[in-house]
Motif scaffolding. Structure first.
Motif, PDB file in Angstrom:
ATOM      1  N   SER A 138       0.834  -1.207   0.000  1.00  0.00           N
ATOM      2  CA  SER A 138       0.000   0.000   0.000  1.00  0.00           C
ATOM      3  C   SER A 138       0.868   1.256   0.000  1.00  0.00           C
ATOM      4  O   SER A 138       0.593   2.213  -0.724  1.00  0.00           O
TER       5      SER A 138
ATOM      6  N   SER B  44       2.361   1.774  -3.428  1.00  0.00           N
ATOM      7  CA  SER B  44       1.359   2.316  -4.350  1.00  0.00           C
ATOM      8  C   SER B  44       1.151   3.806  -4.113  1.00  0.00           C
ATOM      9  O   SER B  44       1.078   4.594  -5.057  1.00  0.00           O
ATOM     10  N   LYS B  45       1.079   4.193  -2.848  1.00  0.00           N
ATOM     11  CA  LYS B  45       0.887   5.602  -2.510  1.00  0.00           C
ATOM     12  C   LYS B  45       2.082   6.438  -2.963  1.00  0.00           C
ATOM     13  O   LYS B  45       1.916   7.518  -3.546  1.00  0.00           O
TER      14      LYS B  45
ATOM     15  N   ARG C  63       4.096  14.865 -13.211  1.00  0.00           N
ATOM     16  CA  ARG C  63       3.118  15.587 -14.037  1.00  0.00           C
ATOM     17  C   ARG C  63       3.204  17.099 -13.815  1.00  0.00           C
ATOM     18  O   ARG C  63       3.173  17.878 -14.759  1.00  0.00           O
TER      19      ARG C  63
ATOM     20  N   ALA D   1       4.230   5.721  -5.361  1.00  0.00           N
ATOM     21  CA  ALA D   1       4.241   5.766  -6.825  1.00  0.00           C
ATOM     22  C   ALA D   1       3.238   6.795  -7.346  1.00  0.00           C
ATOM     23  O   ALA D   1       3.533   7.551  -8.281  1.00  0.00           O
ATOM     24  N   SER D   2       2.070   6.858  -6.739  1.00  0.00           N
ATOM     25  CA  SER D   2       1.056   7.834  -7.136  1.00  0.00           C
ATOM     26  C   SER D   2       1.540   9.262  -6.880  1.00  0.00           C
ATOM     27  O   SER D   2       1.378  10.142  -7.732  1.00  0.00           O
ATOM     28  N   GLU D   3       2.142   9.486  -5.705  1.00  0.00           N
ATOM     29  CA  GLU D   3       2.657  10.823  -5.389  1.00  0.00           C
ATOM     30  C   GLU D   3       3.776  11.219  -6.347  1.00  0.00           C
ATOM     31  O   GLU D   3       3.840  12.368  -6.784  1.00  0.00           O
ATOM     32  N   THR D   4       4.634  10.272  -6.688  1.00  0.00           N
ATOM     33  CA  THR D   4       5.729  10.556  -7.621  1.00  0.00           C
ATOM     34  C   THR D   4       5.186  10.881  -9.000  1.00  0.00           C
ATOM     35  O   THR D   4       5.665  11.814  -9.659  1.00  0.00           O
ATOM     36  N   ALA D   5       4.190  10.137  -9.447  1.00  0.00           N
ATOM     37  CA  ALA D   5       3.583  10.417 -10.753  1.00  0.00           C
ATOM     38  C   ALA D   5       2.958  11.808 -10.775  1.00  0.00           C
ATOM     39  O   ALA D   5       3.093  12.543 -11.761  1.00  0.00           O
ATOM     40  N   ASP D   6       2.280  12.187  -9.693  1.00  0.00           N
ATOM     41  CA  ASP D   6       1.710  13.539  -9.611  1.00  0.00           C
ATOM     42  C   ASP D   6       2.802  14.603  -9.675  1.00  0.00           C
ATOM     43  O   ASP D   6       2.651  15.615 -10.359  1.00  0.00           O
TER      44      ASP D   6
END
Length: 129
Positions: free
Chosen positions: A99, A102-103, A113, A105-110
């Motif tokens: 978990s 995943s969190k 961007r 990775a999501s923060e890094t993608a944001d």
């Protein structure tokens, strides 16, 4: 004695060269992404150390319980309870790590961007000027 600097190098150092602002923004973006990676690594370390601390406390409790058991049946029950708890805790921790990954990775993608949008916006503003 100081050497005379190349005029182009002097422009780069003072920020007067074309594209220097974009280059500086690029390096700041790289630094922010590296900071994000370090933050993620440290968050993993905190989680792992917290888990290790809890497990060591359970190991100490196991030895205390074994030393205070009266017979073979009690020792077996203590060991079985310890193993049952350990398997459950390792399963929960694996889930928490997944978990957390995943969190992160999501923060890094944001973050990527946002940085990409800032670069595109700067490039668009530079072409209009």
């Amino acid at each position: 004695m100081m050497n005379a600097m190349d005029p182009f190098a002097m422009k780069i150092l003072t920020g007067a060269a074309p594209g220097t602002a974009n280059l500086q923004k690029f390096w700041m973006s790289v630094a922010r992404l590296q900071a994000n990676a370090m933050r993620a690594a440290l968050r993993y370390n905190v989680e792992a150390l917290d888990f290790a601390k809890r497990r060591v406390e359970q190991d100490i409790k196991l030895f205390d319980d074994l030393s205070s058991s009266d017979g073979m049946k009690d020792a077996f029950d203590v060991c079985a309870g310890f193993m049952e708890g350990a398997v459950a805790q390792y399963s929960r921790e694996t889930s928490r790590f997944a978990s957390l990954g995943s969190k992160i990775a999501s923060e890094t993608a944001d973050e990527v961007r946002r940085e990409a949008k800032a670069v595109v916006d700067d490039m668009a503003a530079g072409t209009l000027a």
